[in-house]
Design a protein around this motif. Structure first.
Motif: not given
Length: 237
Positions: A214-222
């Motif tokens: 979830i971290s990568l799909l949110s912050s990582g996506l940015i």
């Protein structure tokens, strides 16, 4: 006896008044225990204020270097002419204001993305305030990392200074695709993503692996979007 129909009313647990301030160093030292407390008492104001101070201070110190990069990027359009002092002043103020505001908007977006992935895709149960609180403390962690790069930035007189693999692509310029990509493979980016993964796993009551996803799909996506924007910018220029 204070009861209603024979059922006693349980007293609410005492609030931890110092949690918001202690969290500023507990997010570094003991994030799992801290986020377990933050889940029940999410804090927004203190981490947001501290984040704003850290970001504004960083932008004030580095504004001249950032402005220098902007002028260099405009060299082809300027055709050897100098920007008038008034334009340089406006550019510097805009860099400080919009740079700070841009960073302050990021946790709001990251928290919204994390809430979507956690609640609607991974079937978790968390509120936006909880996710935003965790995200803000993780952003404070990253902002401290930005300050730790300041000695290198000031010593080199360049914004291309970081604890990341971006240094390998320093010759291609800070707006190049390669630099943008490699700069994301850095100590404080990875640390922020890992700690955010810990916090999200606590909030959504799931394993660390899912929290990290979830971290990568949110912050990582940015970060991925920022890289794509750099590619578009290089194509336009």
């Amino acid at each position: 006896m204070n009861n209603h129909d024979g059922v006693e009313i349980a007293a609410a647990p005492p609030r931890d008044s110092g949690l918001s301030v202690r969290g500023l160093w507990q997010v570094f030292a003991s994030p799992t225990q801290f986020f377990a407390k933050l889940k029940d008492e999410p804090k927004i104001l203190v981490p947001y204020i501290v984040l704003g101070i850290l970001l504004l201070g960083f932008m004030l110190i580095t504004a001249d270097l950032i402005q220098k990069l902007q002028v260099e990027a405009m060299a082809d359009r300027l055709q050897g002419q100098q920007l008038p002092p008034s334009a340089q002043g406006v550019m510097k103020i805009s860099t400080i204001v919009f740079g700070t505001l841009g960073f302050l908007l990021e946790p709001l977006i990251v928290a919204g993305l994390a809430l979507f992935w956690g609640n609607f895709v991974f079937a978790g149960k968390a509120r936006y305030r909880q996710v935003l609180s965790v995200t803000l403390y993780c952003c404070v962690l990253y902002a401290v990392g930005m300050w730790l790069t300041l000695p290198m930035i000031l010593a080199k007189g360049s914004m291309i200074a970081s604890y990341s693999l971006g240094i390998l692509a320093a010759g291609s310029g800070p707006t190049s695709f390669l630099y943008q990509l490699l700069s994301r493979i850095g100590l404080f980016y990875i640390w922020e993503w890992v700690v955010l993964g810990i916090g999200l796993s606590v909030l959504f009551n799931t394993k660390f692996g899912k929290g990290m996803t979830i971290s990568l799909l949110s912050s990582g996506l940015i970060s991925a979007i920022a890289i794509l924007l750099s590619i578009m910018g290089s194509l336009v220029s």
